[in-house]
Design an enzyme around this catalytic site. Structure first.
Site, PDB file in Angstrom:
ATOM      1  N   SER A   1      20.351  15.855  59.058  1.00 40.46           N
ATOM      2  CA  SER A   1      20.171  16.077  57.752  1.00 40.46           C
ATOM      3  C   SER A   1      19.386  17.229  57.149  1.00 40.46           C
ATOM      4  O   SER A   1      19.417  17.377  56.189  1.00 40.46           O
ATOM      5  CB  SER A   1      19.678  14.799  56.944  1.00 40.46           C
TER       6      SER A   1
ATOM      7  N   LYS B   1      21.214  19.685  55.555  1.00 38.72           N
ATOM      8  CA  LYS B   1      21.823  19.925  54.160  1.00 38.72           C
ATOM      9  C   LYS B   1      20.936  20.751  53.485  1.00 38.72           C
ATOM     10  O   LYS B   1      21.574  21.226  52.289  1.00 38.72           O
ATOM     11  CB  LYS B   1      21.306  18.423  53.438  1.00 38.72           C
TER      12      LYS B   1
ATOM     13  N   TYR C   1      31.077  17.900  57.232  1.00 34.54           N
ATOM     14  CA  TYR C   1      29.856  17.119  57.278  1.00 34.54           C
ATOM     15  C   TYR C   1      29.416  16.752  58.639  1.00 34.54           C
ATOM     16  O   TYR C   1      28.021  16.747  58.740  1.00 34.54           O
ATOM     17  CB  TYR C   1      30.004  15.915  56.359  1.00 34.54           C
TER      18      TYR C   1
ATOM     19  N   TYR D   1      14.743  10.543  51.225  1.00 30.11           N
ATOM     20  CA  TYR D   1      15.584   9.486  50.598  1.00 30.11           C
ATOM     21  C   TYR D   1      14.359   8.593  49.956  1.00 30.11           C
ATOM     22  O   TYR D   1      13.516   9.010  49.307  1.00 30.11           O
ATOM     23  CB  TYR D   1      15.982   8.615  51.933  1.00 30.11           C
TER      24      TYR D   1
ATOM     25  N   VAL E   1      17.741  12.203  61.118  1.00 34.15           N
ATOM     26  CA  VAL E   1      17.391  11.221  61.930  1.00 34.15           C
ATOM     27  C   VAL E   1      17.301  11.377  63.444  1.00 34.15           C
ATOM     28  O   VAL E   1      17.202  10.467  64.223  1.00 34.15           O
ATOM     29  CB  VAL E   1      18.763   9.889  61.854  1.00 34.15           C
TER      30      VAL E   1
END
Lengths: 313, 313, 313, 313
Positions: free
Chosen positions: A69, A72, A196, A248, A266
């Site tokens: 991630s 991103k 993605y 998050y 992760v």
């Protein structure tokens, strides 16, 4: 930064790594896809890239890992440059207060993801990055950007991870279809997911990541040449999004403890920016409950304590 | 800061006010209690307090207004000093992603509010501030702290507002009882609410607020004397909480646009800290949908643009 | 029903009790208020009242227990007669899919409870039953109605339970204030709660409950005299609400297993109606996770198996 | 039922249709897939099939329409016979209190849908019906069952509707992948969806539907021959599920108004069972907000008023 300071920085980086040693191997290695579950949990690396071009590393800082991630942040930079503020019609800017893959808010908010750093938001960003091109063009642009920013010839995708992402990607496929149901994705869902899944499967080292992110510490410019990479306001805003949304439902705690814009993956990587100063990347695969590297966060906490780099001082 | 800089600062403050003029009277004046709904919507003030002790004001900066939820920052400072990190057993540190009065997360999280800057979290903080004393002792401590920090003889509660808060405080009474149902409030609910309603009813001016908050910009010390007010780490952490949680479900947008730790109140005030530099308070009663002053936020946006004070540069 | 059938019925009732023996003492006795937690978990009773006036009982069928939420059925009957269909402006008719005390839907649905058989819905019904009278008048009407219907001189409130309800009633107080915040309660919150807490504290026996509910099995009339008690359509609709909403998030399972309109109480009682036939009340204090009597439901399951009384055959 | 009664029944059916005339064309024709949005909104039909084999129809009762979610009742019957009670490990029995396509509860309940009559629940039932066969085998079994039960040679799928369902089925695809992410679907997601989309695309008339459902009114047997179709307890339980869950978040209102087990489809059909008596199917494409046929429900309401068929009397 003079020689003396440089020597101090190496000591500080070593000390941060040493402080995190206690947590090496602690936490849970992600098992949501088989390809990632086999990573050695004892890896631990850190890299600090400063705006003067110097880099300080310790541990497994030159080993490639799945950035997941963290990608991103870079996709968002490129999509913002491509689409401009119109991107905020499709994705919000607020912390979600929810796990990375939560679908609850999507229903209440009719398919507009809370922010670009949670999975459905990043899927929307991928769609915007594709635009009227195809998936491969978007991925190529991203890889080339990362190579340029990190000073490498090539940045590569781990194809085995990418395959695993798609094969076990039920939740992301659910999120993407959910957003599409509200008309908030323009390209075919599988085309968007292919970007993605591939961006999540990029392999980079701590050193590469820290160097690649320097433009976010230099108000959107190449710290060395001063060339504009993205608009200054956008760099600030990406930093702000990393601070409020980068981890998050652990974002508040990260801001509280470490006080720097950051983005976790992760795979065990964390990228943080130090506005006006540089960028830091850490890597250790053991995660806390919110998917943030446990030993990595400890190293960052020590580093900030030593340097006073918190943006809240 | 020399004379030249001082002159610049006054010009910058005037310009920020002037920029916000367009929005004077726009937005909705809060009507959740009658006592606040009658405020003149055309009020607009700004005050900048710098660490060197200088203060720059424009507009209605010396007029008293109901500080409402801005008080939560000060109550938290005192409760943290009183209780220490144990306070985090009773209240979290994460953005809620929800409006200020949402009860939904409370149910899912069994009565532990997400953070101390939403209503149920602040109610828990009031309970902790009372401790084994009574409500009056807690309120007295808060008022004395505010007087000392702002350099005033007295800071006062608007008793009419306090009465109105209690009389129409169905939602806060609901939240407090809900938290109490999970055993997360130790004192009698009405005792705790009496502190909460009174802290919301404190009247202060922009100038007083900006000066009162300076310790948060000086790493927990009195900027003039260097005396410790709260621990440095706590000052940083309160700044971090203001950044991630200070504006309810508008926190991300505020960080995105203005890039400073802040706390809004439905009375139309906004308090922001500029770590290492000073504190800023603005006031204008017209609110956006999330309860943040519309003209106030515009003034801040301009101020940050002129000064480059964003913590993300 | 002739003598032969009557003998059968007693045998069937005995057999239902005997079948439930295995579960006597199983499950959890409610502990949400101290006054209820001390009930003997081994109590087990059943009463069947038929439209011909005959009653069949077994076990502890004549012992008084706290009817708790079973009272909601009777309050609704009276409020419907008093207010008429306008009551549906203040409370809905849909299963909530949530526990009895959930506040989540209330927020999404702006203070209008899903149905009159969950706590916030019953609180709204109490408010409507009070109307322009006071709490005592409403309680008196309810007690007199129950006495008349069950053929007793007096039905009484257990004042110790009522006190305990109020003292530990944080959640219900939260729910009531929440509804009031949306303007959906007309009388003072504590006035309304005083009716609610007292209706929950009514003491009745299985025999009394079964007889009291006969009008719901006789299309709203007194089964013996044929006198109209409530409108026929209202009796049907109360039966429908009991079927879909009578056991909170266990309503579907109850309809699935037992197939009769019912209402559970955390005191361990369950009241069911058998349209056209009669009413059944069971009591045993041990509860399942949804607050329904474990042994009581087993007795009902057996009874329905023997009699074929399911409304779904 | 003698001749006289038969004549009455035709009059009653005609009157029910006539009563619904006022609502003909009211409400919204579904537009979630293009293939359904073109249906003539003025269609209106009703069919009553009684256990003695007689059928009474009025209006467009012999015109084929897309039965959509009504199919869920039949798939559930077959899957229950195939899998037995083990099916309840994968899907619940409680009303959801949510729209047909809500994903919120799925997250909270870890991929186990609330009941088999909402979309994700029906998707799980399709997976169970496939078992170790393939999608075509499951669809063939369903079509053959419907043909036998309705006394037709063939029941057919509208292939254009099925294609449209798949092409625009973002939400159902999202739901299916979401459930699969929790391991609650055994077969490949697209295989399962292919059954789901095809069952929704079955074309039947009111007459066919009412006759097909008679086994649910005869305790699981063929009303004419007495042959067992499904176990009696399962027939009762399917009726109970239809009552509590057959109309999504409108189930309570349907039970309240009509008092019969029913299942709506967005094609405008409603199927109801009258335990011990027969089955009724109505069709009119204009829907209320919960996706239930407006004129269809009016016709049923009148029919129940005339016949006294409510299960709550």
């Amino acid at each position: 930064m003079d020689m003396h300071a440089s020597m101090d920085m190496q000591a500080i980086v070593d000390e941060a790594l040493s402080h995190a040693e206690t947590y090496r191997g602690h936490g849970e290695v992600t098992d949501y896809i088989p390809a990632l579950s086999k990573v050695d949990p004892n890896k631990l690396g850190i890299a600090v890239a400063l705006r003067d071009g110097s880099t300080y590393v310790a541990g497994d800082a030159d080993e490639l890992f799945s950035i997941q991630s963290i990608s991103k942040v870079f996709t968002l930079s490129l999509a913002l440059q491509r689409v401009g503020p119109a991107i905020w019609n499709f994705v919000g800017k607020e912390p979600s207060g929810s796990p990375f893959n939560s679908i609850v808010q999507l229903e209440a908010e009719e398919g507009k993801p809370r922010n670009p750093l949670i999975n459905p938001g990043a899927i929307v960003v991928c769609d915007q990055l594709i635009g009227d091109r195809n998936a491969d063009a978007a991925v190529d642009e991203l890889l080339q950007f990362l190579a340029e920013r990190s000073g490498e010839d090539h940045i590569r995708i781990d194809e085995q991870v990418a395959l695993s992402e798609s094969q076990y990607g039920f939740l992301n496929r659910s999120l993407a279809n959910f957003v599409a149901a509200f008309g908030n994705i323009k390209n075919p869902v599988e085309e968007v997911l292919s970007v993605y899944f591939r961006q999540c499967s990029i392999s980079m080292s701590c050193r590469q990541l820290a160097r690649a992110a320097l433009y976010l510490a230099c108000d959107g410019t190449d710290c060395s040449t001063g060339d504009a990479i993205i608009l200054p306001t956008r760099a600030r805003r990406i930093n702000a999004l990393m601070l409020t949304c980068g981890h998050y439902d652990n974002s508040g705690d990260f801001a509280f403890r470490i006080g720097l814009p950051g983005k976790s993956g992760v795979g065990g990587g964390i990228l943080t920016t130090v506005p006006g100063v540089g960028a830091v990347a850490v890597w250790s695969p053991g995660l806390n409950a919110a998917g943030t590297s446990l030993a990595g966060a400890m190293a960052l906490e020590k580093l900030v304590e030593s340097t006073g780099w918190s943006i809240f001082v």
